[in-house]
Write a protein that holds these residues in place. Sequence first.
Motif, PDB file in Angstrom:
ATOM      1  N   LYS A 155     -15.434  43.338 -30.757  1.00 50.95           N
ATOM      2  CA  LYS A 155     -16.549  42.986 -29.105  1.00 50.95           C
ATOM      3  C   LYS A 155     -16.800  44.596 -30.071  1.00 50.95           C
ATOM      4  CE  LYS A 155     -16.263  40.754 -26.016  1.00 50.95           C
ATOM      5  NZ  LYS A 155     -16.919  38.457 -26.459  1.00 50.95           N
ATOM      6  N   ARG A 156     -16.314  45.981 -30.120  1.00 56.56           N
ATOM      7  CA  ARG A 156     -16.851  46.623 -30.413  1.00 56.56           C
ATOM      8  C   ARG A 156     -16.004  47.467 -31.236  1.00 56.56           C
ATOM      9  NH1 ARG A 156     -17.548  51.335 -25.498  1.00 56.56           N
ATOM     10  NH2 ARG A 156     -15.205  51.123 -25.777  1.00 56.56           N
ATOM     11  N   VAL A 157     -16.787  48.845 -31.843  1.00 56.83           N
ATOM     12  CA  VAL A 157     -16.209  49.374 -32.801  1.00 56.83           C
ATOM     13  C   VAL A 157     -16.808  51.070 -32.145  1.00 56.83           C
ATOM     14  CG1 VAL A 157     -15.281  50.509 -34.761  1.00 56.83           C
ATOM     15  CG2 VAL A 157     -15.579  47.969 -34.620  1.00 56.83           C
ATOM     16  N   VAL A 158     -15.876  52.255 -31.993  1.00 54.18           N
ATOM     17  CA  VAL A 158     -16.566  53.403 -31.512  1.00 54.18           C
ATOM     18  C   VAL A 158     -15.738  54.210 -32.770  1.00 54.18           C
ATOM     19  CG1 VAL A 158     -16.711  55.445 -30.097  1.00 54.18           C
ATOM     20  CG2 VAL A 158     -16.999  52.988 -28.790  1.00 54.18           C
ATOM     21  N   CYS A 159     -16.965  54.959 -33.228  1.00 52.08           N
ATOM     22  CA  CYS A 159     -16.152  56.054 -34.640  1.00 52.08           C
ATOM     23  C   CYS A 159     -16.492  57.045 -34.482  1.00 52.08           C
ATOM     24  CB  CYS A 159     -16.540  55.582 -35.982  1.00 52.08           C
ATOM     25  SG  CYS A 159     -16.294  56.268 -37.244  1.00 52.08           S
ATOM     26  N   ALA A 160     -15.509  57.861 -34.476  1.00 47.70           N
ATOM     27  CA  ALA A 160     -16.672  59.510 -34.486  1.00 47.70           C
ATOM     28  C   ALA A 160     -15.499  59.933 -36.307  1.00 47.70           C
ATOM     29  CB  ALA A 160     -15.539  60.903 -33.673  1.00 47.70           C
ATOM     30  N   VAL A 161     -17.024  60.924 -36.767  1.00 45.60           N
ATOM     31  CA  VAL A 161     -16.580  61.853 -38.010  1.00 45.60           C
ATOM     32  C   VAL A 161     -17.335  62.748 -38.117  1.00 45.60           C
ATOM     33  CG1 VAL A 161     -19.109  60.044 -39.443  1.00 45.60           C
ATOM     34  CG2 VAL A 161     -17.051  61.055 -40.276  1.00 45.60           C
ATOM     35  N   ASP A 162     -15.542  63.241 -38.591  1.00 44.77           N
ATOM     36  CA  ASP A 162     -16.282  64.934 -39.071  1.00 44.77           C
ATOM     37  C   ASP A 162     -15.950  65.049 -40.856  1.00 44.77           C
ATOM     38  OD1 ASP A 162     -16.034  67.771 -39.926  1.00 44.77           O
ATOM     39  OD2 ASP A 162     -14.485  68.469 -38.959  1.00 44.77           O
ATOM     40  N   CYS A 163     -18.006  65.209 -41.477  1.00 44.89           N
ATOM     41  CA  CYS A 163     -17.692  64.842 -42.898  1.00 44.89           C
ATOM     42  C   CYS A 163     -18.125  66.070 -42.991  1.00 44.89           C
ATOM     43  CB  CYS A 163     -18.111  63.582 -43.248  1.00 44.89           C
ATOM     44  SG  CYS A 163     -19.856  63.304 -42.767  1.00 44.89           S
ATOM     45  N   GLY A 164     -17.669  67.369 -42.469  1.00 46.24           N
ATOM     46  CA  GLY A 164     -18.395  68.451 -43.350  1.00 46.24           C
ATOM     47  C   GLY A 164     -20.190  68.714 -42.805  1.00 46.24           C
ATOM     48  N   MET A 165     -20.413  69.836 -43.537  1.00 47.54           N
ATOM     49  CA  MET A 165     -22.058  69.547 -43.650  1.00 47.54           C
ATOM     50  C   MET A 165     -22.595  68.122 -43.536  1.00 47.54           C
ATOM     51  SD  MET A 165     -22.978  72.579 -43.175  1.00 47.54           S
ATOM     52  CE  MET A 165     -24.459  72.682 -43.906  1.00 47.54           C
ATOM     53  N   VAL A 166     -23.677  67.643 -42.917  1.00 47.11           N
ATOM     54  CA  VAL A 166     -24.180  66.542 -43.336  1.00 47.11           C
ATOM     55  C   VAL A 166     -25.907  66.665 -44.119  1.00 47.11           C
ATOM     56  CG1 VAL A 166     -25.501  64.771 -42.345  1.00 47.11           C
ATOM     57  CG2 VAL A 166     -23.174  65.600 -41.472  1.00 47.11           C
ATOM     58  N   VAL A 167     -26.042  66.029 -44.979  1.00 46.59           N
ATOM     59  CA  VAL A 167     -27.421  65.526 -45.900  1.00 46.59           C
ATOM     60  C   VAL A 167     -27.883  64.952 -45.485  1.00 46.59           C
ATOM     61  CG1 VAL A 167     -27.584  65.045 -48.244  1.00 46.59           C
ATOM     62  CG2 VAL A 167     -25.995  66.406 -48.047  1.00 46.59           C
ATOM     63  N   ASN A 168     -27.240  63.929 -44.480  1.00 43.14           N
ATOM     64  CA  ASN A 168     -28.295  62.681 -44.355  1.00 43.14           C
ATOM     65  C   ASN A 168     -27.845  62.097 -43.543  1.00 43.14           C
ATOM     66  OD1 ASN A 168     -30.621  60.655 -44.498  1.00 43.14           O
ATOM     67  ND2 ASN A 168     -30.614  59.909 -45.978  1.00 43.14           N
ATOM     68  N   PRO A 169     -27.986  62.095 -42.360  1.00 42.70           N
ATOM     69  CA  PRO A 169     -26.920  61.102 -41.067  1.00 42.70           C
ATOM     70  C   PRO A 169     -27.387  59.842 -41.511  1.00 42.70           C
ATOM     71  CG  PRO A 169     -28.945  63.039 -40.108  1.00 42.70           C
ATOM     72  CD  PRO A 169     -28.780  62.940 -41.217  1.00 42.70           C
ATOM     73  N   ASN A 170     -28.408  59.249 -41.743  1.00 46.99           N
ATOM     74  CA  ASN A 170     -28.628  57.817 -42.022  1.00 46.99           C
ATOM     75  C   ASN A 170     -27.659  57.477 -42.553  1.00 46.99           C
ATOM     76  OD1 ASN A 170     -31.027  58.449 -40.588  1.00 46.99           O
ATOM     77  ND2 ASN A 170     -32.332  57.405 -41.593  1.00 46.99           N
ATOM     78  N   THR A 171     -27.785  58.238 -44.061  1.00 44.45           N
ATOM     79  CA  THR A 171     -26.716  57.417 -45.036  1.00 44.45           C
ATOM     80  C   THR A 171     -25.541  57.586 -44.091  1.00 44.45           C
ATOM     81  OG1 THR A 171     -28.039  58.261 -46.492  1.00 44.45           O
ATOM     82  CG2 THR A 171     -25.599  57.976 -47.462  1.00 44.45           C
ATOM     83  N   ILE A 172     -24.980  58.313 -43.716  1.00 39.03           N
ATOM     84  CA  ILE A 172     -23.921  58.599 -43.459  1.00 39.03           C
ATOM     85  C   ILE A 172     -23.695  57.113 -42.138  1.00 39.03           C
ATOM     86  CG2 ILE A 172     -21.927  59.572 -41.671  1.00 39.03           C
ATOM     87  CD1 ILE A 172     -22.946  62.603 -42.858  1.00 39.03           C
ATOM     88  N   GLU A 173     -24.026  57.072 -40.736  1.00 37.01           N
ATOM     89  CA  GLU A 173     -23.956  56.208 -40.275  1.00 37.01           C
ATOM     90  C   GLU A 173     -24.612  54.621 -41.094  1.00 37.01           C
ATOM     91  OE1 GLU A 173     -26.091  54.644 -36.102  1.00 37.01           O
ATOM     92  OE2 GLU A 173     -27.819  55.812 -37.502  1.00 37.01           O
ATOM     93  N   ALA A 174     -24.807  54.356 -42.168  1.00 37.66           N
ATOM     94  CA  ALA A 174     -25.123  53.272 -42.514  1.00 37.66           C
ATOM     95  C   ALA A 174     -23.798  53.037 -43.556  1.00 37.66           C
ATOM     96  CB  ALA A 174     -26.261  52.666 -43.656  1.00 37.66           C
ATOM     97  N   GLN A 175     -23.210  53.923 -44.089  1.00 39.92           N
ATOM     98  CA  GLN A 175     -21.346  53.792 -44.893  1.00 39.92           C
ATOM     99  C   GLN A 175     -20.545  53.446 -43.923  1.00 39.92           C
ATOM    100  OE1 GLN A 175     -21.443  54.152 -48.105  1.00 39.92           O
ATOM    101  NE2 GLN A 175     -23.465  52.982 -48.143  1.00 39.92           N
ATOM    102  N   VAL A 176     -20.865  54.459 -42.580  1.00 35.60           N
ATOM    103  CA  VAL A 176     -19.260  54.198 -41.199  1.00 35.60           C
ATOM    104  C   VAL A 176     -19.936  52.789 -41.393  1.00 35.60           C
ATOM    105  CG1 VAL A 176     -18.562  54.861 -39.539  1.00 35.60           C
ATOM    106  CG2 VAL A 176     -19.042  56.670 -41.711  1.00 35.60           C
ATOM    107  N   GLN A 177     -20.885  52.147 -40.805  1.00 38.85           N
ATOM    108  CA  GLN A 177     -21.121  51.481 -40.804  1.00 38.85           C
ATOM    109  C   GLN A 177     -20.516  49.950 -41.517  1.00 38.85           C
ATOM    110  OE1 GLN A 177     -25.308  51.269 -39.235  1.00 38.85           O
ATOM    111  NE2 GLN A 177     -24.158  51.696 -36.440  1.00 38.85           N
ATOM    112  N   GLY A 178     -20.964  49.771 -42.717  1.00 39.97           N
ATOM    113  CA  GLY A 178     -20.652  49.431 -43.780  1.00 39.97           C
ATOM    114  C   GLY A 178     -19.544  49.436 -44.047  1.00 39.97           C
ATOM    115  N   GLY A 179     -18.506  50.474 -44.410  1.00 40.89           N
ATOM    116  CA  GLY A 179     -16.894  50.254 -44.403  1.00 40.89           C
ATOM    117  C   GLY A 179     -16.903  49.743 -43.142  1.00 40.89           C
TER     118      GLY A 179
END
Length: 748
Positions: A635-659
Amino acid sequence: MSQGLLDAQNGAQPSEARGRGLSRRTFLKFGVTVGAAAGGGLLLGFSMPAASQDQKAGKSVVGGDGVETPQSGVFAPNAFIQIDTAGKVTLVIPKVEMGQGVYTSIPMLIAEELEVPLDSVTLDHAPPNEKLFMDPLLGGQLTGGSTSIRFAWEPMRRAGAAARTVLISAAAQQWQVDPASCHAQAGQVIHAASNRSIGYGELAEAAAKLPAPQNVPLKDPKDFKLIGTPVKRLDSPEKVDGTAMFGLDVRLPDMVYAAIANCPVFGGTLASVDDTNAKKFPGVRQVVKIDNAVAVIGDHTWAAKRGVQALDIKWNEGAGAAISMQQIVADLAHAADNGNGAVARKEGDVGHAFSNAKSRVDAVYQQPFLAHATMEPINCTVHVRADGCDIWLGSQVPTRVVDAAVAVTGLPADKIVVHNHLIGGGFGRRLEFDMVTQAVKVGKQVSTPVKVLWTREEDIQHDMYRPYYYDKISAGLDANGKPVAWQHRIVGSSIMARFAPPAFKNGLDPDAVEVASDLPYDLPNQLVDYVRQEPHAVPTAFWRGVGPTRGTFVVESFVDELAAQAKIDPVKYRQDLLGKTPRALNVLNTATQAAGWGNALPQGQGRGVSVMHAFGSFFAIVVDVAVDQGEVAVKRVVCAVDCGMVVNPNTIEAQVQGGIIFGITAALYSEITIKDGRVEQNNFTDYRMLRINQTPPINVHIVKSTEAPGGIGEPGTAALAPALTNAIFAATGKRLRQLPVGSQLKTA
């Protein structure tokens, strides 16, 4: 590729290296070279350390571009920036793009320090050359292990900063002013006091004659203009309009097409083939026989496929025909119960702690073989000639592609040319080169370029599979339900022993034990070991998330079991064990608060959680499910990620969602089963994918951090499954210790 390999390549055990930041462990030395590019301009190379002892003498070699660079070793050059006299900035990028966004995020690092607009940076694929493009984290020219940004974070920025410094010096010399009075902006050097400016292209030749700067300071993160901002993917437009070139898109003059029939039995070979009917089809040119396959060569794919279907093939099935899932699982179980494993972690006195524990929990977890099933099926185009061999494909390991072609053709490596392309899904499959070996064997018998293409059925039934894992795990609890003893045995195939033999030491596969051997939890007495058990002739390989996917499912499922045994809320139970790992505790708190942990759910629904530290990042996932007559709806997934310094938050969100979507698919549906030495699944009809209408909302919360970047491409997949199965337990009371869920829930 796993953190275990990274640690092994750097001479550390997984538990030793896990807690250290990347900048402290690897990016300690840095070299910059400046030179003149062919045709005029500035060519900047930069280098990082590697581990080989015989390369520490500081000997230099000259690359094909004429830049003197240190040999692979203390300084192993990774990439080059070229600025031509027109001001064009070209980055020869040592990582391949397979959907993870590195063709945007890595140029962002260069553009930030070089002070140029991002859209002015153009990219070239790096040719196979480990001396120039080695990733010291992986010990080779590879793309994998969620290392691309970790690898590039400091060196790419230093390269940009060094180039900017040289360009400013060139302008200052021309104007006869103090370089400190000048600054760079938007591809120009500006002297504000005299209102003068000059473009990088006009300075390129002069800058190439200046000495390389040393110890150039990097920007303070507070001064970043580009890094950390949401940037649209630079490669999206061409992927949308169809102009992007994947391996599958290669078209060459006089090219023909090959359809393949591989032996259906593991380890089998070709006995004979009657191709009479195949040759009757219009467009069929020839039939090629190799050791374990037959290829039909046609003017187009349809002719080649029809020809393959008309072949009358007899196979030598050999001993592989006896392989079955029952035998494989029985062998794993026997290995788990007998003998000693290679120790991955040992702390305290586990035996004594168990004897004093107030209660004990034991469990066995099993995870199936998995196929990669990439959107772009296996393909490789080759042109084999007496004087050379050209190869067109998308590969995560271009230097291994060269090695494979050398082994088949006998040609020297400098006669092998690899044309690498965008990859339509890698997930570890294109860390392998079996498709290259096969294509070159076929190409040796064809006079023109030939594209060898596997059907989806051939792809799924002749993959190199994520190993079947069998885990025995036990914990002893004190009177308060806290674990005081922890014992975990991992049994399965060793990918490392085949893929990177030096990393497989004393019987220990560092990938297989990852996560399990370095938990974020405070556990005083631990014994984690590994037993290698190969599944006969079934080939195994890395699969998205590799060791952490296996390890996190077992550990986080078992922690939930302990919480249930202690009658403590699973989030509270974890919080009490994470006091020594604040980043893990922070993501757990962030995710659970955002998900509304503790709020009541309707009957038949449940909420589960998992925590993971892997790939240099910290993850927490909360999953809500509904279960109805054995069918699970996420029904829903909520994720928190600490991946250190962020280069492109769009990429992070897309990669987490795809993964996460990839992980849901695997947890619910995916398994490869074997009967009579054959894979039973053959297409998406029985190797199911998650449908769009089944995909839940996925909320990603990026935790702000000043630590060096961690990996992002694989953690979402690796952390998902236990949160899902823990949610199913919350909804149904049924504890699932075996994946996939779909094959277990109805019988649980």
